[in-house]
Design a protein around this motif. Structure first.
Motif, PDB file in Angstrom:
ATOM      1  N   UNK A 116       0.701  -1.438  -0.075  1.00 40.49           N
ATOM      2  CA  UNK A 116      -0.027  -0.051   0.034  1.00 40.49           C
ATOM      3  C   UNK A 116       0.914   1.113   0.178  1.00 40.49           C
ATOM      4  N   UNK A 117       2.098   1.229  -0.195  1.00 39.48           N
ATOM      5  CA  UNK A 117       3.043   2.356  -0.158  1.00 39.48           C
ATOM      6  C   UNK A 117       2.669   3.250  -1.494  1.00 39.48           C
ATOM      7  N   UNK A 118       2.844   4.702  -1.126  1.00 33.80           N
ATOM      8  CA  UNK A 118       2.839   5.394  -2.412  1.00 33.80           C
ATOM      9  C   UNK A 118       4.121   5.626  -3.135  1.00 33.80           C
ATOM     10  N   UNK A 119       4.174   6.065  -4.209  1.00 30.81           N
ATOM     11  CA  UNK A 119       5.507   6.250  -4.925  1.00 30.81           C
ATOM     12  C   UNK A 119       6.697   6.902  -4.056  1.00 30.81           C
ATOM     13  N   UNK A 120       5.960   7.900  -3.251  1.00 29.45           N
ATOM     14  CA  UNK A 120       7.153   8.462  -2.420  1.00 29.45           C
ATOM     15  C   UNK A 120       7.636   7.593  -1.383  1.00 29.45           C
ATOM     16  N   UNK A 121       6.535   6.765  -0.765  1.00 23.69           N
ATOM     17  CA  UNK A 121       7.056   5.764   0.253  1.00 23.69           C
ATOM     18  C   UNK A 121       8.088   4.769  -0.149  1.00 23.69           C
ATOM     19  N   UNK A 122       7.851   4.267  -1.538  1.00 23.44           N
ATOM     20  CA  UNK A 122       8.813   3.484  -2.079  1.00 23.44           C
ATOM     21  C   UNK A 122       9.999   4.104  -2.125  1.00 23.44           C
ATOM     22  N   UNK A 123      10.138   5.288  -2.711  1.00 22.46           N
ATOM     23  CA  UNK A 123      11.006   5.932  -3.124  1.00 22.46           C
ATOM     24  C   UNK A 123      12.142   6.162  -1.689  1.00 22.46           C
ATOM     25  N   UNK A 124      11.451   6.270  -0.606  1.00 19.23           N
ATOM     26  CA  UNK A 124      12.063   6.467   0.684  1.00 19.23           C
ATOM     27  C   UNK A 124      12.650   5.196   1.047  1.00 19.23           C
ATOM     28  N   UNK A 125      11.750   3.998   0.732  1.00 21.02           N
ATOM     29  CA  UNK A 125      12.029   2.627   1.464  1.00 21.02           C
ATOM     30  C   UNK A 125      13.374   2.192   0.612  1.00 21.02           C
ATOM     31  N   UNK A 168      15.599   5.717  -3.473  1.00 20.63           N
ATOM     32  CA  UNK A 168      15.678   6.158  -4.922  1.00 20.63           C
ATOM     33  C   UNK A 168      14.681   7.410  -5.241  1.00 20.63           C
ATOM     34  N   UNK A 169      14.846   8.004  -6.019  1.00 24.37           N
ATOM     35  CA  UNK A 169      13.906   9.271  -6.426  1.00 24.37           C
ATOM     36  C   UNK A 169      12.452   8.690  -6.856  1.00 24.37           C
ATOM     37  N   UNK A 170      11.499   9.489  -6.332  1.00 24.70           N
ATOM     38  CA  UNK A 170      10.013   9.371  -6.984  1.00 24.70           C
ATOM     39  C   UNK A 170      10.036   9.189  -8.623  1.00 24.70           C
ATOM     40  N   UNK A 171      10.736   9.790  -9.141  1.00 24.93           N
ATOM     41  CA  UNK A 171      10.903   9.622 -10.700  1.00 24.93           C
ATOM     42  C   UNK A 171      11.283   8.384 -10.949  1.00 24.93           C
ATOM     43  N   UNK A 172      12.178   7.777 -10.447  1.00 27.97           N
ATOM     44  CA  UNK A 172      12.747   6.410 -10.759  1.00 27.97           C
ATOM     45  C   UNK A 172      11.805   5.330 -10.511  1.00 27.97           C
ATOM     46  N   UNK A 173      11.066   5.463  -9.347  1.00 31.60           N
ATOM     47  CA  UNK A 173      10.095   4.759  -8.815  1.00 31.60           C
ATOM     48  C   UNK A 173       8.907   4.601 -10.009  1.00 31.60           C
TER      49      UNK A 173
END
Length: 214
Positions: free
Chosen positions: A165-174, A177-182
């Motif tokens: 359920x992570x957002x792109x921002x949450x995935x990036x933090x985990x 990497x950057x949100x753009x890469x996600x």
């Protein structure tokens, strides 16, 4: 937010009641077996049900089967499985029939009350909350299906976090990497799994579940 709890262990059941009540939830019922769970949901139609998988009388998959029935008979009720076990046989059906308003957390891996409450709230609101270990079991059960084998290790990591359920921002933090890469990884996953844009389907969930059910 209104909750029904189904847990046969009395101490765990009472602990969940107190935990949720203290945080502003309304616990409509707290029951110890699957039949009482079905009756409680039919009587109160809560926002979400917290369901243990193995309950009386046989302590096998009674809770899981009841959860499937609830999602069929009461589609507006979210279901959060909360168990010590990963049961892939019925879990794939539970998730694939309608991959919204559903969660599956493992008791011994929930270390923070806030995380549990957040997951419960997300499920009640129509989202998903899947433990990474559950995702891993389900993905292994569907490892030979078309599309999944083409994902890179990084795309698989992104996919697992999407299923939590992570957002792109949450995935990036985990993943640091950057949100753009996600966004690029997510787009690649959708393309490889042949999931075009849709007004009716949640591609982020279907990306994890579509082939698992096969």
């Amino acid at each position: 937010m209104r909750v029904v709890i189904a847990e046969d262990a009395a101490m765990m059941r009472e602990g969940l009641v107190r935990l949720l009540t203290d945080r502003g939830f309304e616990v409509c019922a707290a029951v110890a077996d699957a039949e009482k769970l079905r009756s409680a949901v039919a009587a109160s139609v809560p926002d979400v049900a917290v369901v243990d998988i193995r309950m009386p009388p046989a302590h096998t998959d009674e809770g899981l089967r009841a959860a499937i029935d609830i999602r069929r008979d009461h589609p507006g009720v979210g279901v959060l499985l909360f168990s010590q076990y990963v049961e892939t046989r019925y879990a794939t059906r539970l998730l694939a029939d309608r991959p919204t308003g559903v969660g599956y957390l493992l008791k011994d891996r929930v270390a923070d009350v806030a995380d549990f409450v957040d997951a419960l709230t997300r499920v009640a609101s129509g989202g998903t909350a899947l433990d990474p270990e559950v995702v891993g079991h389900l993905m292994r059960s569907g490892r030979d299906t078309t599309g999944m084998a083409t994902l890179t290790p990084r795309e698989r990591s992104v996919l697992s976090l999407m299923a939590e359920g992570r957002s792109n921002a949450g995935i990036a933090a985990a993943l640091a990497i950057t949100p753009g890469v996600v966004e690029k990884h997510v787009a690649g996953i959708f393309m490889k799994l042949d999931l075009p844009p849709s007004d009716t389907d949640n591609r982020r969930v279907l990306a994890v579940l579509r082939h698992i059910a096969g």
